[in-house]
Each structure stands twice: as structure tokens, then as C-alpha cells.
Scaffold this motif. Structure first.
Motif, PDB file in Angstrom:
ATOM      1  N   ALA A  33       0.873  -1.177   0.000  1.00 59.74           N
ATOM      2  CA  ALA A  33       0.000   0.000   0.000  1.00 59.74           C
ATOM      3  C   ALA A  33       0.903   1.218   0.000  1.00 59.74           C
ATOM      4  N   SER A  34       0.542   2.240  -0.790  1.00 58.26           N
ATOM      5  CA  SER A  34       1.464   3.368  -0.912  1.00 58.26           C
ATOM      6  C   SER A  34       0.757   4.646  -1.355  1.00 58.26           C
ATOM      7  N   THR A  35       1.279   5.776  -0.881  1.00 62.70           N
ATOM      8  CA  THR A  35       0.892   7.078  -1.436  1.00 62.70           C
ATOM      9  C   THR A  35       2.085   7.683  -2.169  1.00 62.70           C
ATOM     10  N   LEU A  36       3.143   6.878  -2.324  1.00 62.99           N
ATOM     11  CA  LEU A  36       4.375   7.311  -2.991  1.00 62.99           C
ATOM     12  C   LEU A  36       4.436   6.767  -4.411  1.00 62.99           C
ATOM     13  N   ASP A  37       5.224   7.422  -5.259  1.00 63.80           N
ATOM     14  CA  ASP A  37       5.479   6.920  -6.611  1.00 63.80           C
ATOM     15  C   ASP A  37       6.862   6.285  -6.657  1.00 63.80           C
ATOM     16  N   ALA A  38       7.043   5.316  -7.549  1.00 61.18           N
ATOM     17  CA  ALA A  38       8.351   4.705  -7.831  1.00 61.18           C
ATOM     18  C   ALA A  38       9.053   4.205  -6.570  1.00 61.18           C
ATOM     19  N   VAL A  39       8.324   3.503  -5.716  1.00 55.33           N
ATOM     20  CA  VAL A  39       8.952   2.981  -4.487  1.00 55.33           C
ATOM     21  C   VAL A  39       9.787   1.741  -4.763  1.00 55.33           C
ATOM     22  N   GLU A  40       9.625   1.137  -5.953  1.00 56.65           N
ATOM     23  CA  GLU A  40      10.380  -0.079  -6.264  1.00 56.65           C
ATOM     24  C   GLU A  40      11.891   0.150  -6.204  1.00 56.65           C
ATOM     25  N   GLU A  41      12.318   1.384  -6.458  1.00 55.62           N
ATOM     26  CA  GLU A  41      13.766   1.664  -6.459  1.00 55.62           C
ATOM     27  C   GLU A  41      14.382   1.541  -5.071  1.00 55.62           C
ATOM     28  N   TYR A  42      13.544   1.492  -4.034  1.00 58.17           N
ATOM     29  CA  TYR A  42      14.062   1.368  -2.671  1.00 58.17           C
ATOM     30  C   TYR A  42      14.030  -0.079  -2.170  1.00 58.17           C
ATOM     31  N   LYS A  43      13.763  -1.027  -3.086  1.00 55.95           N
ATOM     32  CA  LYS A  43      13.659  -2.425  -2.686  1.00 55.95           C
ATOM     33  C   LYS A  43      14.942  -2.927  -2.032  1.00 55.95           C
ATOM     34  N   GLU A  44      16.092  -2.613  -2.635  1.00 61.53           N
ATOM     35  CA  GLU A  44      17.372  -3.086  -2.078  1.00 61.53           C
ATOM     36  C   GLU A  44      17.606  -2.520  -0.680  1.00 61.53           C
ATOM     37  N   ALA A  45      17.311  -1.219  -0.528  1.00 62.46           N
ATOM     38  CA  ALA A  45      17.490  -0.581   0.782  1.00 62.46           C
ATOM     39  C   ALA A  45      16.580  -1.220   1.834  1.00 62.46           C
ATOM     40  N   VAL A  46      15.359  -1.583   1.411  1.00 66.00           N
ATOM     41  CA  VAL A  46      14.408  -2.234   2.326  1.00 66.00           C
ATOM     42  C   VAL A  46      14.925  -3.605   2.742  1.00 66.00           C
ATOM     43  N   LEU A  47      15.474  -4.362   1.796  1.00 67.62           N
ATOM     44  CA  LEU A  47      16.000  -5.693   2.109  1.00 67.62           C
ATOM     45  C   LEU A  47      17.182  -5.612   3.068  1.00 67.62           C
ATOM     46  N   VAL A  48      18.050  -4.617   2.857  1.00 73.61           N
ATOM     47  CA  VAL A  48      19.196  -4.432   3.767  1.00 73.61           C
ATOM     48  C   VAL A  48      18.700  -4.060   5.159  1.00 73.61           C
ATOM     49  N   PHE A  49      17.721  -3.147   5.209  1.00 75.65           N
ATOM     50  CA  PHE A  49      17.165  -2.719   6.487  1.00 75.65           C
ATOM     51  C   PHE A  49      16.485  -3.883   7.207  1.00 75.65           C
ATOM     52  N   ALA A  50      15.813  -4.750   6.438  1.00 79.35           N
ATOM     53  CA  ALA A  50      15.124  -5.903   7.033  1.00 79.35           C
ATOM     54  C   ALA A  50      16.104  -6.839   7.720  1.00 79.35           C
ATOM     55  N   GLU A  51      17.324  -6.935   7.176  1.00 75.44           N
ATOM     56  CA  GLU A  51      18.330  -7.828   7.751  1.00 75.44           C
ATOM     57  C   GLU A  51      19.064  -7.199   8.929  1.00 75.44           C
ATOM     58  N   SER A  52      18.960  -5.897   9.062  1.00 72.94           N
ATOM     59  CA  SER A  52      19.688  -5.201  10.132  1.00 72.94           C
ATOM     60  C   SER A  52      18.970  -5.367  11.468  1.00 72.94           C
ATOM     61  N   LEU A  53      19.665  -4.982  12.551  1.00 75.92           N
ATOM     62  CA  LEU A  53      19.091  -5.070  13.889  1.00 75.92           C
ATOM     63  C   LEU A  53      18.282  -3.825  14.253  1.00 75.92           C
ATOM     64  N   ALA A  54      18.429  -2.775  13.441  1.00 71.99           N
ATOM     65  CA  ALA A  54      17.749  -1.508  13.750  1.00 71.99           C
ATOM     66  C   ALA A  54      16.244  -1.636  13.551  1.00 71.99           C
ATOM     67  N   GLU A  55      15.477  -0.957  14.407  1.00 72.01           N
ATOM     68  CA  GLU A  55      14.020  -0.947  14.278  1.00 72.01           C
ATOM     69  C   GLU A  55      13.541   0.251  13.455  1.00 72.01           C
ATOM     70  N   SER A  56      14.405   1.261  13.327  1.00 71.74           N
ATOM     71  CA  SER A  56      14.092   2.398  12.459  1.00 71.74           C
ATOM     72  C   SER A  56      15.408   2.959  11.930  1.00 71.74           C
TER      73      SER A  56
END
Length: 362
Positions: A33-56
Motif C-alpha cells: 500500500a502506498s501514497t508514494l510513486d516509484a517505491v520499487e527503487e528502494y527495494k534493495e534498501a528495504v532488504l538491507v534494512f530488514a536484515e539489520s538489527l535496527a528498528e528504524s
């Protein structure tokens, strides 16, 4: 899992208040779900963040937030901007989605409990323990309704029923097979079967007008404890079957008003065959010609009144008497005699039951 539409409605609501764009992604970086355009370009950053220990985390002009379900990562939220205000909006969105997860999980757990309760899959001690955990009242008057639709998996009908009763927190809507919607309804003190019949008719009318679906509704008896809900469900199932056999023109069937049809439904088939053979010497009453059957049914409808039956059939009284005499000669039963009329009426119902049972066996 929360539906994508619910997620979209949630972030649309947040954006309407804050004017800040957001996106909810799954753990593989797919936008849900999104109100943003072209969010697919952040997929790699999301995957890296998902693997990290940070919550934000703040990155590339966005802030990323994790949403967990019992320590299991379920969603990642992107919020555009890096200011403190944006951070607070992201935390608020994460909190909202977290609450939705809890609500959906509780609803799933309740749905699962109600299904097992209906199907008698729970021990008595488990019924009360799980009901207490799920905050479900155990000593409430309830009745089970079955709504049978023409089509398998009729989602429109299911959602319509849910919408009718969604505001009533102690009512439960579920399904245990492809065709039937089940409503476990709270029955208030002072309400009886007349009120339940009206409720069933409301369901029929609403589905006919809103979901454009013709349905049959059957309901069991009122029970006082949660352990008895499965009995009301079995009664509703029987009412649905008996209604199909003996009252096909009715779209609302109450177990408490099945009459003699309920007794016949519980007879073993060998006994039914023996009865028909004994009464008609092997001949089935539905083998009579259409004119004879029409005469018989109209005679019963008019409570064995010869004058009214002949009037409705547009025949002379003597013609009706002739037909009844002819039927008496062939069967040995005089429908003008109350006892013979009862025997014949029961025989017609028994034949209907036998035909139905044979049809579902093959």
C-alpha cells in the motif's frame, strides 16, 4: 495477514491528516500500500534494512520502520522525509499497523475457535478456557443461522452478511465449507423465534438486493451456553436439508417449525421402503398422473374441503368426487377420511425424502 485494502485505507487516512507520503512493504520489498510513486527503487534498501538489527533508520531522504508480530518481522514502512515530524508520523503509522495486526490475529483466533466449536472439535474444558482467553462470553443466549448461497465462495454474500452484523461484537460470522455462511447470533432476553425469523428474512432480502444473490436461510434453536452452540448448528443443518426436501418454496426455515418433516428425515431408508410397499403395494404415489397429483395436493391445501378444492381447480364438484373415488379404488385410501388423508400425506413426504437421499448418494 492484513488485507492490502485495509493497509491502503490506513495510510491514506494518515496522509490526509499529516500531508506526508508513506508506503507499506512486505519483508521482500514488495509494495502493499502506498501514497508514494516509484517505491520499487528502494527495494534493495528495504532488504538491507530488514536484515539489520535496527528498528528504524533514516536513509536517502526516507525513514524506515519495522512492524513485528510476536518478534516476527511482518512489514516495513517508508516515510518520506527525515525531520522529527516525519519520524513521529512513521512511529504513528507503525503503531497503527501493529494494532491492526493484533486485531486481525484476534479475529482469526476467534474465527478458528468458532469453527472448531461448531464442528465439535473441542473438549469441554478447552471450550471454556479458550473462550475466556478470547474474551467471549460463555453464558449468552445464542442461535446459529446457516445461509446457503447458489455459488461456491460467494465473497459478496459473505461480506454483506458481515456488514449487517459487524457492529454487534458478540455475533460471529464464519464459514466451514464452500457454500454456507454461518452466523452465530446473540439473542437478547425477550427475543424469541419470531424475531429470529425476521432476522433471517432481513438476510434474505439484503442479499437479494445488495449482493444480487438468492439464498436459503435456516436456523436452529436458542441455546443458553457456549458449549451448546454446536447443537444449534446441527439443528440448522438439519433444517436446511429438511427444507430442501419438503418445503422447497420457502427461503427461511426454522428447526423449531419443521413439523412432521423432521421425523421423516430421521427415518432409515429400509423402513421408508417398507412403509411405501405396505401402503401402496410397491407402487409409488408419485407415479400418478399430473392431474391426479394436482387434485391431491389442492385437496390437502384446502384442508379436505371438496367444495373449495373443486372451485380452485375450476371443475364440477362431481368431477372431483369422481377423481377421489377413482383414487380410492386404486390405492384403498379415501382422502375424504381423515386417517386415510394423513397416511397419504405422509407417504408423499416419505417418497420425497427417499428421492432426496437417493440423489445425494449418487
Amino acid at each position: 495477514m492484513i488485507s492490502n485494502q485495509i493497509l491502503q485505507d490506513t495510510i491514506d487516512g494518515i496522509k490526509a491528516i499529516t500531508r506526508i507520503d508513506l508506503c507499506v512493504m512486505d519483508t521482500e520489498g514488495k509494495p502493499l500500500a502506498s501514497t508514494l510513486d516509484a517505491v520499487e527503487e528502494y527495494k534493495e534498501a528495504v532488504l538491507v534494512f530488514a536484515e539489520s538489527l535496527a528498528e528504524s533508520q533514516a536513509l536517502q531522504g526516507y525513514q524506515f520502520f519495522k512492524v513485528f508480530d510476536e518478534n516476527q518481522l511482518e512489514y516495513i514502512i517508508l516515510v518520506k522525509g527525515e525531520t522529527d515530524d516525519v519520524y513521529m508520523v512513521g512511529k504513528m503509522a507503525a503503531f497503527q499497523v501493529q494494532n491492526l495486526l493484533i486485531a486481525y490475529k484476534e479475529r482469526f483466533d476467534k474465527d478458528n475457535f468458532i469453527k472448531n466449536l461448531l464442528l465439535d472439535n473441542l473438549l469441554l474444558v478447552d471450550i471454556y478456557n479458550r473462550a475466556k482467553k478470547l474474551h467471549i462470553e460463555t453464558e449468552v443466549r445464542r442461535c446459529v443461522f446457516i445461509v446457503e448461497t447458489k455459488n461456491d465462495r460467494d465473497n459478496n454474500a459473505f461480506e454483506t452478511v458481515r456488514n449487517i452484523f459487524s457492529a454487534k461484537t458478540r455475533d460471529f460470522i464464519t464459514a466451514v465449507d464452500e457454500k454456507n455462511i454461518i452466523l452465530v447470533k446473540e439473542v437478547k432476553n425477550g427475543e424469541g423465534y419470531d424475531e429470529l425469523t425476521k432476522t433471517a428474512q432481513v438476510i434474505v432480502d439484503m442479499l437479494n438486493t445488495e449482493a444480487m444473490t438468492k439464498v436459503h436461510v435456516a436456523f436452529g434453536t436458542i441455546v443458553n451456553e457456549i458449549k451448546e452452540v454446536s447443537r444449534s448448528y446441527k439443528e440448522a443443518k438439519m433444517a436446511m436439508d429438511v427444507g430442501k426436501i419438503f418445503y422447497p418454496d420457502k427461503n427461511v426455515i426454522a428447526y423449531s417449525r419443521l413439523g412432521i418433516g423432521r421425523l421423516i428425515y430421521q427415518l432409515p431408508l429400509p423402513l421408508c421402503k417398507m412403509f411405501i410397499k405396505e401402503i401402496f403395494d410397491g407402487r409409488s404415489p408419485d407415479e400418478f398422473d399430473e392431474e391426479t397429483l394436482q387434485t391431491i395436493n389442492k385437496f390437502f391445501e384446502n384442508n379436505l374441503n371438496v367444495s373449495e378444492t373443486s372451485r380452485q381447480l375450476y371443475i364440477h364438484r362431481n368431477t372431483l368426487v369422481y377423481r377421489l373415488d377413482k383414487l380410492q379404488k386404486s390405492t384403498g385410501l379415501d382422502l375424504r377420511v381423515f386417517e386415510d388423508a394423513i397416511t397419504f400425506k405422509i407417504a408423499l413426504m416419505v417418497v420425497k425424502y427417499m428421492k432426496y437421499m437417493e440423489s445425494i448418494e449418487y
